[in-house]
Design an enzyme around this catalytic site. Structure first.
Site, mmCIF file in Angstrom:
data_model
loop_
_atom_site.group_PDB
_atom_site.id
_atom_site.type_symbol
_atom_site.label_atom_id
_atom_site.label_comp_id
_atom_site.label_asym_id
_atom_site.label_seq_id
_atom_site.Cartn_x
_atom_site.Cartn_y
_atom_site.Cartn_z
ATOM 1 N N CYS A 1 0.862 -1.185 0.000
ATOM 2 C CA CYS A 1 0.000 0.000 0.000
ATOM 3 C C CYS A 1 0.894 1.228 0.000
ATOM 4 C CB CYS A 1 -0.866 -0.032 1.263
ATOM 5 S SG CYS A 1 -1.834 1.457 1.537
ATOM 6 N N CYS B 1 -0.968 3.869 -6.251
ATOM 7 C CA CYS B 1 -1.844 3.221 -5.274
ATOM 8 C C CYS B 1 -1.983 1.794 -5.786
ATOM 9 C CB CYS B 1 -3.201 3.917 -5.231
ATOM 10 S SG CYS B 1 -4.462 3.011 -4.306
HETATM 11 N N1 DGL Z 1 -4.023 0.551 -1.696
HETATM 12 C C1 DGL Z 1 -3.702 1.768 -1.039
HETATM 13 C C2 DGL Z 1 -2.507 2.463 -1.656
HETATM 14 O O1 DGL Z 1 -1.680 1.833 -2.290
HETATM 15 C C3 DGL Z 1 -4.712 2.788 -0.650
HETATM 16 C C4 DGL Z 1 -6.176 2.651 -0.716
HETATM 17 C C5 DGL Z 1 -6.833 3.378 0.437
HETATM 18 O O2 DGL Z 1 -7.135 4.587 0.333
HETATM 19 O O3 DGL Z 1 -7.015 2.712 1.459
HETATM 20 O O4 DGL Z 1 -2.315 3.632 -1.485
#
Ligand code: DGL
Length: 264
Positions: free
Chosen positions: A75, A189
Site C-alpha cells: 500500500c 496506489c
Molecule cells: N491501496 C492503497 C494504496 O496503495 C490505498 C487505498 C486506500 O485509500 O485505502 O495507497
C-alpha cells in the site's frame, strides 16, 4: 527458518493483490497470508497520525500471530507514511511500496508524468523526495483519485465500474498546465493496476502506465534468496472487521489460490 513461515502482504483492501500477482510470478511456492484492513479502508482520506498508528499496531499484532518471515506493506499510502515506524516495531524484513516515479522518469518521452494516488499519498514529503531525486527536469503532475479505490474494490467483487470516475481522472490531469502532454502515468496506489484496462481505454494507447508491483516482488525474492518453502497449501486471506466485507471476492480469491476469507 520455519519452512512454513509465510510472507505477510498487507493493504487496506484488495489493492495489494496486484503485488501478490507479481510475487506469484517470482516466488510461486511461497506461502502467503494476505491481510486486508477492510475495517480501516480507505486509508487515503485519513490523517498521517491515524494511518501510522493503525498500520504499526495492526502489523505488530499480525506478525505476532502469523510469525511471517517477511512483511510487505502493499500500500503506497501506508508505506509513504508508516514504513519507518513499522520497521522499528517488527523484527523481520519489511518491504514497502512507493510510487514508481523513478521508472516513469526513465520512460517518459515528453517529460510530463501524471501521478495518481490517494489524497494522503500525494501530499507526502516522501513523494517530494522521490520527485527531487529521480524526476528533476521532468514535469510531475499529481492528483488524488479516491474514487478509484472504491472502483477497484467493486471490480474485484464483479460489480460494475462507473466509467465517469475513470474519465474524471483524465479530465483533471489534462486540465493541469502541460497535462495534455502526459505520456506516462504512475499508478501510485496498489488498487489502481486493477483498473488498468479502464484507464488504458480512457487515456488511449499513447499513455503508458507504470506501477511498482514487479519491482516489489523482485525485492522480496531477493531478500528471501536461498530460503526454502514448505509445499504450499492454500494461501490465507484475512480481513479486519466483519467477514461480510469480503463478500463477492470469492472468485477473485479462488483464482489466486486463496481459501475463503477469515477474520483477523
Ligand atoms: N491501496 C492503497 C494504496 O496503495 C490505498 C487505498 C486506500 O485509500 O485505502 O495507497
Amino acid at each position: 527458518m520455519d519452512k512454513s513461515s509465510p510472507i505477510l502482504l498487507f493493504d487496506s483492501g484488495v489493492g495489494g493483490l496486484t503485488v501478490y500477482d507479481a510475487l506469484r510470478k517470482v516466488l510461486p511456492d511461497a506461502p502467503v497470508i494476505y491481510a486486508a484492513d477492510l475495517a480501516g479502508l480507505p486509508y487515503g482520506t485519513k490523517t498521517e497520525a491515524q494511518i501510522a498508528a493503525r498500520v504499526a499496531g495492526l502489523l505488530g499484532r499480525m506478525a505476532e500471530r502469523y510469525q511471517p518471515r517477511l512483511a510487505c506493506i502493499a500500500c503506497n499510502t501506508a508505506s509513504t507514511i508508516a514504513l519507518g515506524m513499522v520497521r522499528d516495531v517488527l523484527e523481520i524484513p519489511v518491504v514497502g511500496t512507493v510510487p514508481a516515479i523513478k521508472p516513469a522518469a526513465a520512460l517518459t518521452q515528453t517529460g510530463t508524468i501524471g501521478l495518481v494516488g490517494t489524497e494522503a499519498t500525494i501530499r507526502q514529503r516522501y513523494v517530494d523526495d522521490l520527485e527531487r531525486d529521480f524526476a528533476s527536469g521532468k514535469r510531475l503532475l499529481r492528483i488524488a483519485a479516491p474514487a478509484l479505490v472504491g472502483a477497484a474494490e467493486a471490480k474485484l467483487r464483479r460489480r460494475p465500474v462507473d466509467p465517469a470516475v475513470i474519465a474524471d481522472v483524465r479530465t483533471r490531469l489534462e486540465a493541469m498546465p502541460g497535462g495534455e502532454t502526459i505520456d506516462t502515468l504512475v499508478l501510485a496506489c496498489t488498487h489502481f493496476p486493477l483498473l488498468a484496462e479502464e484507464l488504458a481505454a480512457a487515456f488511449g494507447p499513447d499513455v503508458r502506465q507504470v506501477d511498482g508491483a514487479a519491482g516489489i516482488a523482485r525485492r522480496i525474492a531477493h531478500l528471501l534468496d536461498g530460503q526454502s518453502f514448505a509445499p504450499q497449501g492454500t494461501n490465507r486471506f484475512v480481513v479486519t472487521g466483519p467477514l461480510a466485507g469480503a463478500a463477492g471476492l470469492e472468485p477473485a480469491l479462488a483464482a489466486r489460490g486463496f481459501g475463503p476469507a477469515e477474520a483477523f
